[in-house]
Design a protein around this motif. Structure first.
Motif, PDB file in Angstrom:
ATOM      1  N   THR A  66     -20.877  21.670 -26.849  1.00 13.18           N
ATOM      2  CA  THR A  66     -21.474  20.509 -26.171  1.00 13.18           C
ATOM      3  C   THR A  66     -22.910  20.799 -25.744  1.00 13.18           C
ATOM      4  O   THR A  66     -23.787  19.925 -25.854  1.00 13.18           O
ATOM      5  N   LEU A  67     -23.167  22.005 -25.277  1.00 20.73           N
ATOM      6  CA  LEU A  67     -24.523  22.351 -24.848  1.00 20.73           C
ATOM      7  C   LEU A  67     -25.488  22.341 -26.026  1.00 20.73           C
ATOM      8  O   LEU A  67     -26.626  21.875 -25.902  1.00 20.73           O
ATOM      9  N   PHE A  68     -25.049  22.828 -27.200  1.00 18.67           N
ATOM     10  CA  PHE A  68     -25.920  22.828 -28.366  1.00 18.67           C
ATOM     11  C   PHE A  68     -26.191  21.404 -28.849  1.00 18.67           C
ATOM     12  O   PHE A  68     -27.288  21.101 -29.312  1.00 18.67           O
ATOM     13  N   LYS A  69     -25.196  20.537 -28.732  1.00 16.50           N
ATOM     14  CA  LYS A  69     -25.424  19.133 -29.074  1.00 16.50           C
ATOM     15  C   LYS A  69     -26.487  18.529 -28.169  1.00 16.50           C
ATOM     16  O   LYS A  69     -27.338  17.749 -28.624  1.00 16.50           O
ATOM     17  N   ALA A  70     -26.434  18.879 -26.889  1.00 12.42           N
ATOM     18  CA  ALA A  70     -27.419  18.341 -25.952  1.00 12.42           C
ATOM     19  C   ALA A  70     -28.822  18.828 -26.293  1.00 12.42           C
ATOM     20  O   ALA A  70     -29.790  18.057 -26.242  1.00 12.42           O
TER      21      ALA A  70
END
Length: 582
Positions: free
Chosen positions: A236-240
């Protein structure tokens, strides 16, 4: 029979109609100019058209005919003129030498300030789209990104290479150094390889992160703090991070707009799922939740800078409050937040304080988040925590000023304002480590802007006040120097404060050594155009608000008497809601 004098005529003199139709003019007949068709055209079934005929002076001169009424014909002709000539007798060479040609100034794209009917009908509404074209930045292709190739020497980051100058492949070698194993790591992280769009991570590292700090020698916290934290984070952090990179890239390459929106939607979906399944009490202690919300907040600021980014701000405020309540009930050794949580909290608090100086709303993150005696310049904020604490106090006082109902309350208010003014005037902000004059200049510009903001918000100073004129000049001189050096990160707020307090009747703020006057609005527009390249702030919104305020001030110059009351509340506050000036 002799001709009657004008006084003896009974009927009105028939004059030639200047608005006659094209058909009557062609037939040399006087037109009665009836609408939609004159009488003659109606009787003869003609179309009765009125067209504008352009006549060029050069064409008439080449034919030897007078242009319009440029001749010298009159009832009493001057001596020396022939009876059949209507042209002046002045030689053409003399007439040509008598002309004075004005030099044309250099026209830049940032110099156009469009004014339409809505600007006059709705002066409190800001049209960002009409100004967005004036704040576009040149395309930055992904192929032009800086990359460190070859082997990575030494242990990370012993050689001093900032994280935001590295590529995905470089960070893969860094990850292998930090976590040695018999087999080399494939790239940055397995999650990025599976998700795809690794170029967006490159863009985040090389284009987004360097634009978030005023220092050119030290890495941005978005790289030095967030990337090491992401070693153990979820996808999720990499998507952000990829969504933020795609959003910023879409400003010059629209094909990435849909991709950024999809990545943001997926990040929001994952975030909502975690909040609903685990609960706020549990999520408030997870640093990844705050970091993801911070990146989503920055996405909304870069995208449109509307009310959407304040939603993340309020949500983060609730989570931080819960975390602090739980921390207060725990032992003192467990209260210190980790670096990622501390940076995210300061990000939201700084965004809140700087944005609410313009709209004068109640500050969500108060002075508790800032050390009142910390004069060390923060690399990301571009100023000291003490300065932010003083700004927070000024904004709170600007709200209480409206409700002062007694002499004692007004006297206490005046003493408190004078104390804040003295603190700002004697504040010396320090640069840690090596001397960074760019960072020091940005911090000084913010300090001067804070003094200017105090006088306008608390003392009702206006652009014609001599003190305001002096501080505006000092701020714009620093901005002009930074503009010449090509480093304008972290000065959005001082540029905005100086721009909205420019005197519309006296725009020439100083004169160069060669006698050339310098326009304050010109410096502001040049700086805003350059900041679209050197920062990730939403310059289109900042420019639109600034231009709208200039137009309002220009219109009010014609009003008698002039507007009375607090200048900041009258001009700045109504059009500055949800602005991001950090």
């Amino acid at each position: 029979m002799p001709r009657r004098k004008a006084a003896d005529r009974s009927a009105p003199v028939k004059t030639r109609s200047r608005n006659g139709c094209k058909e009557c003019r062609a037939s040399r007949v006087r037109c009665d100019t009836q609408k939609p068709r004159c009488t003659r055209c109606w009787e003869k079934g003609l179309p009765c058209t009125t067209s504008l005929v352009l006549k060029w002076e050069s064409e008439f001169t080449s034919r030897g005919v007078a242009f319009g009424r440029a001749g010298v014909w009159n009832k009493s002709r001057a001596e020396g003129h022939s009876s059949g000539s209507s042209l002046p007798s002045t030689p053409a060479s003399i007439a040509e030498n008598a002309r004075e040609w004005c030099s044309l100034p250099t026209i830049y794209s940032w110099g156009f300030i469009n004014t339409g009917v809505p600007a006059f009908e709705n002066p409190s509404e800001v049209d960002v789209k009409s100004n967005e074209l004036q704040a576009l930045i040149p395309p930055v292709p992904l192929s032009s990104h800086r990359s460190v190739s070859g082997g990575f020497p030494g242990n990370f980051p012993a050689d001093g290479l900032p994280l935001d100058l590295l590529s995905v492949a470089d960070l893969g070698r860094i990850a292998a150094t930090l976590h040695p194993s018999p087999r080399a790591g494939p790239s940055l992280f397995p999650e990025v390889t599976r998700m795809g769009h690794a170029e967006l991570m490159d863009y985040y590292l090389q284009q987004v992160c360097p634009r978030t700090t005023a220092s050119s020698s030290v890495s941005s916290p978005f790289a030095s703090v967030i990337l090491p934290f992401s070693l153990s984070a979820s996808p999720t952090l990499f998507k952000a991070m990829q969504a933020l990179g795609a959003c910023h890239l879409s400003r010059t390459d629209s094909s990435y707009g849909a991709l950024g929106l999809r990545l943001k939607s997926e990040t929001l979906r994952d975030l909502r799922h975690r909040l609903s399944s685990e609960g706020s009490s549990s999520c408030c202690n997870d640093p990844e939740i705050l970091v993801v919300m911070m990146l989503l907040c920055l996405y909304e600021i870069v995208d449109k800078c509307d009310q959407q980014w304040t939603i993340h701000l309020k949500g983060a405020k609730d989570l931080i409050r819960l975390r602090m309540e739980q921390a207060n009930a725990s032992p003192p050794s467990a209260r210190a937040p980790d670096p990622a949580t501390a940076f995210a909290e300061h990000f939201f608090a700084f965004q809140d304080v700087m944005g609410r100086t313009a709209c004068a709303k109640e500050v969500l993150f108060g002075s508790d988040y800032w050390k009142a005696d910390d004069r060390q310049i923060d690399l990301w904020m571009g100023c000291s925590p003490e300065l932010v604490s003083l700004l927070c106090a000024i904004t709170d006082m600007s709200r209480t000023r409206r409700s002062l109902d007694s002499d004692s309350a007004r006297a206490s208010f005046t003493l408190r304002a004078a104390s804040l003014e003295r603190q700002l005037e004697h504040l010396v902000q320090e640069v840690e480590g090596d001397e960074d004059d760019v960072l020091a200049s940005a911090a000084e510009a913010k300090r001067l802007a804070a003094v200017l903001y105090l006088h306008c918000a608390l003392y009702s100073a206006c652009p014609t006040t001599p003190l305001v004129t002096s501080y505006v000049r000092q701020i714009l001189q620093i901005v002009s120097n930074l503009l010449n050096r090509g480093s304008l990160a972290s000065i959005t707020w001082p540029v905005f404060v100086a721009a909205v307090e420019l005197d519309p009747s006296n725009d020439e703020i100083w004169t160069e050594d060669d006698g050339t006057p310098v326009s304050g609005r010109s410096i502001v527009l040049r700086a805003l155009a350059a900041m679209t390249e050197s920062t990730i702030a939403n310059i289109a919104r900042t420019r639109a608000v600034t231009v709208q305020l200039w137009q309002t001030r220009d219109q009010d110059l014609l009003k008698v008497p002039q507007i009375e009351g607090n200048d900041w509340e009258w001009y700045v506050v109504p059009i500055s809601d949800a602005m991001s000036l950090a």
